[in-house]
Design a protein around this motif. Sequence first.
Motif, PDB file in Angstrom:
ATOM      1  N   TRP A  18     103.733 -12.408  51.827  1.00  0.00           N
ATOM      2  CA  TRP A  18     103.202 -13.644  51.246  1.00  0.00           C
ATOM      3  C   TRP A  18     102.961 -14.692  52.328  1.00  0.00           C
ATOM      4  O   TRP A  18     101.917 -15.352  52.340  1.00  0.00           O
ATOM      5  CB  TRP A  18     104.168 -14.177  50.199  1.00  0.00           C
ATOM      6  CG  TRP A  18     103.701 -15.451  49.557  1.00  0.00           C
ATOM      7  CD1 TRP A  18     102.822 -15.578  48.532  1.00  0.00           C
ATOM      8  CD2 TRP A  18     104.097 -16.781  49.925  1.00  0.00           C
ATOM      9  NE1 TRP A  18     102.631 -16.902  48.233  1.00  0.00           N
ATOM     10  CE2 TRP A  18     103.407 -17.668  49.071  1.00  0.00           C
ATOM     11  CE3 TRP A  18     104.959 -17.297  50.885  1.00  0.00           C
ATOM     12  CZ2 TRP A  18     103.557 -19.048  49.171  1.00  0.00           C
ATOM     13  CZ3 TRP A  18     105.104 -18.664  50.980  1.00  0.00           C
ATOM     14  CH2 TRP A  18     104.425 -19.530  50.122  1.00  0.00           C
ATOM     15  N   LEU A  19     103.893 -14.839  53.249  1.00  0.00           N
ATOM     16  CA  LEU A  19     103.721 -15.797  54.340  1.00  0.00           C
ATOM     17  C   LEU A  19     102.548 -15.412  55.234  1.00  0.00           C
ATOM     18  O   LEU A  19     101.768 -16.273  55.659  1.00  0.00           O
ATOM     19  CB  LEU A  19     105.010 -15.873  55.168  1.00  0.00           C
ATOM     20  CG  LEU A  19     106.209 -16.559  54.502  1.00  0.00           C
ATOM     21  CD1 LEU A  19     107.460 -16.382  55.353  1.00  0.00           C
ATOM     22  CD2 LEU A  19     105.916 -18.039  54.280  1.00  0.00           C
ATOM     23  N   LEU A  20     102.421 -14.124  55.515  1.00  0.00           N
ATOM     24  CA  LEU A  20     101.336 -13.659  56.380  1.00  0.00           C
ATOM     25  C   LEU A  20      99.979 -13.898  55.721  1.00  0.00           C
ATOM     26  O   LEU A  20      99.041 -14.388  56.368  1.00  0.00           O
ATOM     27  CB  LEU A  20     101.532 -12.175  56.682  1.00  0.00           C
ATOM     28  CG  LEU A  20     100.572 -11.548  57.704  1.00  0.00           C
ATOM     29  CD1 LEU A  20     100.711 -12.232  59.050  1.00  0.00           C
ATOM     30  CD2 LEU A  20     100.866 -10.051  57.845  1.00  0.00           C
ATOM     31  N   PRO A 214     109.988 -13.175  43.402  1.00  0.00           N
ATOM     32  CA  PRO A 214     109.041 -14.282  43.130  1.00  0.00           C
ATOM     33  C   PRO A 214     107.812 -14.221  44.017  1.00  0.00           C
ATOM     34  O   PRO A 214     106.744 -14.721  43.643  1.00  0.00           O
ATOM     35  CB  PRO A 214     109.892 -15.527  43.415  1.00  0.00           C
ATOM     36  CG  PRO A 214     110.990 -15.066  44.320  1.00  0.00           C
ATOM     37  CD  PRO A 214     111.276 -13.655  43.932  1.00  0.00           C
ATOM     38  N   PHE A 215     107.934 -13.610  45.182  1.00  0.00           N
ATOM     39  CA  PHE A 215     106.781 -13.511  46.083  1.00  0.00           C
ATOM     40  C   PHE A 215     105.771 -12.503  45.558  1.00  0.00           C
ATOM     41  O   PHE A 215     104.562 -12.661  45.772  1.00  0.00           O
ATOM     42  CB  PHE A 215     107.264 -13.125  47.483  1.00  0.00           C
ATOM     43  CG  PHE A 215     108.242 -14.098  48.065  1.00  0.00           C
ATOM     44  CD1 PHE A 215     107.809 -15.300  48.608  1.00  0.00           C
ATOM     45  CD2 PHE A 215     109.604 -13.827  48.051  1.00  0.00           C
ATOM     46  CE1 PHE A 215     108.716 -16.205  49.142  1.00  0.00           C
ATOM     47  CE2 PHE A 215     110.511 -14.721  48.576  1.00  0.00           C
ATOM     48  CZ  PHE A 215     110.069 -15.916  49.113  1.00  0.00           C
ATOM     49  N   ALA A 216     106.242 -11.455  44.865  1.00  0.00           N
ATOM     50  CA  ALA A 216     105.302 -10.523  44.235  1.00  0.00           C
ATOM     51  C   ALA A 216     104.510 -11.229  43.138  1.00  0.00           C
ATOM     52  O   ALA A 216     103.298 -10.999  42.979  1.00  0.00           O
ATOM     53  CB  ALA A 216     106.072  -9.331  43.662  1.00  0.00           C
ATOM     54  N   TRP A 217     105.157 -12.097  42.366  1.00  0.00           N
ATOM     55  CA  TRP A 217     104.437 -12.869  41.349  1.00  0.00           C
ATOM     56  C   TRP A 217     103.453 -13.838  42.002  1.00  0.00           C
ATOM     57  O   TRP A 217     102.352 -14.057  41.468  1.00  0.00           O
ATOM     58  CB  TRP A 217     105.437 -13.643  40.484  1.00  0.00           C
ATOM     59  CG  TRP A 217     106.183 -12.769  39.531  1.00  0.00           C
ATOM     60  CD1 TRP A 217     107.403 -12.213  39.709  1.00  0.00           C
ATOM     61  CD2 TRP A 217     105.728 -12.324  38.252  1.00  0.00           C
ATOM     62  NE1 TRP A 217     107.762 -11.453  38.626  1.00  0.00           N
ATOM     63  CE2 TRP A 217     106.751 -11.501  37.707  1.00  0.00           C
ATOM     64  CE3 TRP A 217     104.572 -12.544  37.510  1.00  0.00           C
ATOM     65  CZ2 TRP A 217     106.643 -10.901  36.457  1.00  0.00           C
ATOM     66  CZ3 TRP A 217     104.459 -11.938  36.272  1.00  0.00           C
ATOM     67  CH2 TRP A 217     105.486 -11.130  35.755  1.00  0.00           C
ATOM     68  N   ALA A 218     103.822 -14.413  43.154  1.00  0.00           N
ATOM     69  CA  ALA A 218     102.900 -15.315  43.853  1.00  0.00           C
ATOM     70  C   ALA A 218     101.672 -14.558  44.352  1.00  0.00           C
ATOM     71  O   ALA A 218     100.537 -15.058  44.285  1.00  0.00           O
ATOM     72  CB  ALA A 218     103.618 -15.995  45.012  1.00  0.00           C
TER      73      ALA A 218
END
Length: 633
Positions: A18-20, A214-218
């Motif tokens: 997600w950050l990348l 939560p990052f998968a949902w983002a």
Amino acid sequence: MSLPGLVCLALGWSAALWLLATALCALKPSPKMAQAIWRGAAALMFAPFLTSAFMPGLSQVAGQALPDMPMMEVLRVQPEADFVKAAQPSFRMPPIETMILWGLVAGWSVRVLCWGMGQARLQRLKQTSRPVVRPVRHWADAIGLRRVPAVRVIPHGAPFLAGILRPVIFIPAALISKQHTPQIIVHELVHLKRGDLLTRPFDRMVADLFWFSPFAWAIRERLDYWREAIVDEETADLTGDRIAYARALTQVARHARPALILPVAAFTLKKEGTLKMRLTQLLSETPHRPKRLGLAVVAALALAAPLALAQGSLIRGAAILPADAIAYSHAVLDKAKLTSAFGMRKHPVSGEAKEHKGVDLAEEEGKPVYAPVAASVTRAEMTRGYGNLVEISAGNTVLRFGQLKDIKVSAGQSVSAGTVIGSLGQSGQATGPHLHLEVWRDGAAVDPMAEQGLVLADSLFITENAGAKVSQPPSAPRAPLTPPAPQPVSAPDVELGGDQDGVQASEFCSGQTNWFKDRQVSDEWQARIDASRIANASAGLSLEKDWVPVSVDLPIPSYPTEAALQGKSGACLVMFDLGTDGVPANKIAECTDPVFNAEAIKLNKATFEPVMNDNGNLAEVKGVTYPLEFCIS
């Protein structure tokens, strides 16, 4: 890798992706490029788990040389013995891995339930729709669609496209007669042209499978947003008026916010703030695309791909816990009798003091044997002394499970706590079904009973002559040493060890341990031994000095009534000829006391594996000896 480790890996990996992807999108890519970036992030979420199927596991602890155990142990028969019930907690929390697994399954079940409810709502909404005649053909031709979808009116909700084989555009009644209806229809036609009906389920799968992150949902929300942003841009170009399309987008958002969760892509997104982002993306001037964006994407892939492969190798076979942090969370057996503890023991035949480097747990053959900790299987094979052996490693701790009836795992496989690695048996040089368990750390054997957190069995009984030091409650009753009546034993206690000098066993019958070595051999016995050697050689049998037959069914002798009433213990050697059918014949016995001869000579129900000679033919083996002990503790 353990299940908690997998969950932590998924959380950390999704955060990194997600950050990348967020950093790449900060370079202002086009909507299509942004969608490709986020789809790449979603695909890389699965990469470590998919590559683990074929990546080699990271090495852990090299398999240590296993000692041979060439000698057959003495089969012991005793009246009903005294046992000490090992202390067990009245209530034990399920293993952390079990609770995490339950949580994951519950989450996936909720996701499936939500999908099913959405499908049911969608079908009910379709049933309430009615056909309407709207000019669609010329827009479909302009976009390049061969099949023109039908248009139907629904009572409420937001416009959406559904139906892979027979696509239909659904428009709420409040918008069907508005001036912005053409923009709505073109928007859904663009979705159809781009194949979003097929790709959207895969885009959303990342959050369905990794629902705990939560990052998968983002990532899923970013995919939904950029899918709509691409269609917004293409629809505005087709209709030729971005302002008019922006008004249509606002009008739909004002009158038809999605009221129900449906497994389709609605015209407007549910999350607050996405409308403003879509309008900004649509109405802003096309930003300057940095020339370095392509290099940044290549650099990101060059960084993420090796990380995904390394994680796949870690999942395949690496242990992530150091030796002093191993968390045992499952019992090795459901129930068992500890018949031989760790430590110094007198050999039942030689009488020499030698070290028993494991513990022996007797139980019915075929009972499941569990891995007590998440680890990697370093060995899973048949050995000479251990029989079927499974060796698992966690950090620098190695656990060995010997005498298994069969093996359920393979070398290189990762197992979780509670995984069945095999079933209890007597596949090696043993005379009864049991599990021989060893714990090694930094190349040295460790007492399994002293291993912090290791539970040998949920229900563990310790025989008083096993050599284990177990404190007994003061009120624990004890049975008399001499039973009032003989108690036949249905299955013998089994002792097994494993050091380089041979089998280890505890001193069982007082005064009987040296009889096997020091007894005076009768002339009849010696003559039969000499004749047997000649007969075996003539039959083409090349038997090693320490050869013993492989037992199929153990003898089930009864304790002689007269000996039990008198409190006598005894030792016997039985000699027999092993036929090609595996059944002993021509049996004779010599015992320390004649009271045991009649029962010893029966070898009731004993069978062994037939033996082949040097030519590969079944042959009768003469002069096989079998040791027995009749013991009262």
